[in-house]
Design a protein around this motif. Structure first.
Motif, PDB file in Angstrom:
ATOM      1  N   UNK A 241       0.830  -1.210   0.000  1.00 42.34           N
ATOM      2  CA  UNK A 241       0.000   0.000   0.000  1.00 42.34           C
ATOM      3  C   UNK A 241       0.861   1.256   0.000  1.00 42.34           C
ATOM      4  N   UNK A 242       2.012   1.194   0.689  1.00 42.48           N
ATOM      5  CA  UNK A 242       2.921   2.342   0.696  1.00 42.48           C
ATOM      6  C   UNK A 242       3.526   2.565  -0.682  1.00 42.48           C
ATOM      7  N   UNK A 243       3.930   1.482  -1.346  1.00 40.30           N
ATOM      8  CA  UNK A 243       4.487   1.615  -2.694  1.00 40.30           C
ATOM      9  C   UNK A 243       3.436   2.170  -3.647  1.00 40.30           C
ATOM     10  N   UNK A 244       2.228   1.650  -3.556  1.00 37.12           N
ATOM     11  CA  UNK A 244       1.148   2.131  -4.428  1.00 37.12           C
ATOM     12  C   UNK A 244       0.886   3.617  -4.207  1.00 37.12           C
ATOM     13  N   UNK A 245       0.858   4.052  -2.946  1.00 36.61           N
ATOM     14  CA  UNK A 245       0.619   5.468  -2.649  1.00 36.61           C
ATOM     15  C   UNK A 245       1.712   6.344  -3.242  1.00 36.61           C
TER      16      UNK A 245
END
Length: 262
Positions: free
Chosen positions: A38-42
Motif C-alpha cells: 500500500x505504501x508503494x502504491x501510494x
C-alpha cells in the motif's frame, strides 16, 4: 517530487515461522511485507500525478533485494538496500537511525534531515512484529512531522501533505508541510499487480547496496530488547461440543470456574 518508500522483506505469514537464537528465521519463505504494498502504491500514484521519482528503501540481509525488486515491478524507479552484519537483530531505534541516514544520503543532505526528499512513506506495520513503532521513530530521527495510519493521502499545489484517518468512529484530517513522513493503512488504496512488461522493466532499474560505513555510521551497541526464551505454539485442540438438554448453561459456568476463566 522525490519520495522514499520504506519497505521490509518479511517471512510469509502463511509459512511456519520460528525463532532461533532469539531471532526470527529469515530467508526461507520471505516476501515483500503486504502492508508495504500500500505504501508503494501510494508513492507511485503520487508521482504519476505530480511527477518526480520513487526510491524504494529497505534494510535487511542480502536477499531483501527481492523485496526491492517487487517494489520496482510496482513502479518504483530505483532501490537502495542497506545491509550490514552488525544490523542483525536491530531494534526499532537502530532501524530508524539507519534508515534516516540512508534517506539523508538519498536526498543529498549533509547535516541530517531529508535533503531534497519531499516525502517518506511507510506501511502501517510490518507483519513479522506488528509493533507499528517504526514510522514515529523514523520521523523523529529525521526531524519531520509524522502523519500516521492514513486511509487517504494527497499533496496540495502548495506542497502540503494532507491525510485522513479513522479515530474510533470518527474521521480525522491532518495537514503538514513537506518534508513529512506518512504511514498508510491497507484502506488507502488497492495495490497494483505488475504486468509482464513491468516485471521485465524492473530488471533494468538500478539497486544500490550500502553498509553502515557508506552511511557514516558506526556499529551500535546492539538492540536494547532481546528474546530470552521462546517455545513453539501448542497445537490447536478440538473444541468441546455440548448438546443443550437444559443444563448447558450450568455446565458452561462450571467449566469457566474450573479453568479459572472467571
Amino acid at each position: 517530487m522525490k519520495i522514499v518508500v520504506c519497505i521490509k522483506h518479511v517471512p510469509d505469514v502463511q509459512s511456519e515461522r520460528r525463532l532461533e537464537g532469539g531471532r526470527l528465521v529469515r530467508g526461507e519463505d520471505d516476501v515483500l511485507n503486504e502492508l508495504d504494498e500500500n505504501a508503494v502504491e501510494a508513492a507511485v500514484a503520487l508521482v504519476e500525478d505530480l511527477g518526480g521519482e520513487v526510491v524504494a528503501l529497505t534494510m535487511g540481509p542480502e536477499d531483501a533485494e527481492d523485496g526491492l525488486r517487487r517494489a520496482l515491478q510496482m513502479g518504483a524507479d530505483s532501490g537502495v538496500l542497506v545491509t550490514d552484519e552488525s544490523l542483525a537483530g536491530a531494534d526499532v531505534v537502530a532501524t530508524a537511525r539507519t534508515l534516516a541516514a540512508a534517506i539523508g544520503r538519498i536526498g543529498g543532505a549533509e547535516d541530517g534531515g531529508t535533503g531534497d526528499v519531499d516525502l517518506v512513506i511507510t506501511g502501517m506495520a510490518s507483519l513479522d512484529a506488528m509493533t507499528s513503532m517504526l514510522p514515529g521513530a523514523l520521523a523523529a530521527a529525521l526531524g519531520v512531522p509524522a502523519l500516521t495510519l492514513a486511509s487517504s493521502l494527497e499533496v496540495s499545489d502548495a506542497g502540503d501533505v494532507l491525510i485522513t484517518r479513522a479515530v474510533g468512529t470518527l474521521r480525522e484530517s491532518l495537514t503538514a508541510p513537506a518534508p513529512a513522513l506518512v504511514s498508510v493503512t491497507d484502506q488507502a488504496n488497492e495495490p497494483r499487480y505488475p504486468n509482464f512488461a513491468a516485471m521485465r522493466a524492473a530488471k533494468k532499474k538500478p539497486v544500490d547496496t550500502w553498509d553502515l560505513a557508506d552511511l557514516g555510521l558506526e556499529p551500535g551497541a546492539g538492540p536494547a530488547v532481546a528474546v530470552v526464551d521462546s517455545k513453539a505454539r501448542p497445537a490447536r485442540q478440538a473444541g468441546i461440543i455440548r448438546t443443550d438438554a437444559g443444563a448447558a448453561g450450568r455446565e458452561l459456568a462450571a467449566w469457566l470456574v474450573e479453568n479459572k476463566l472467571v
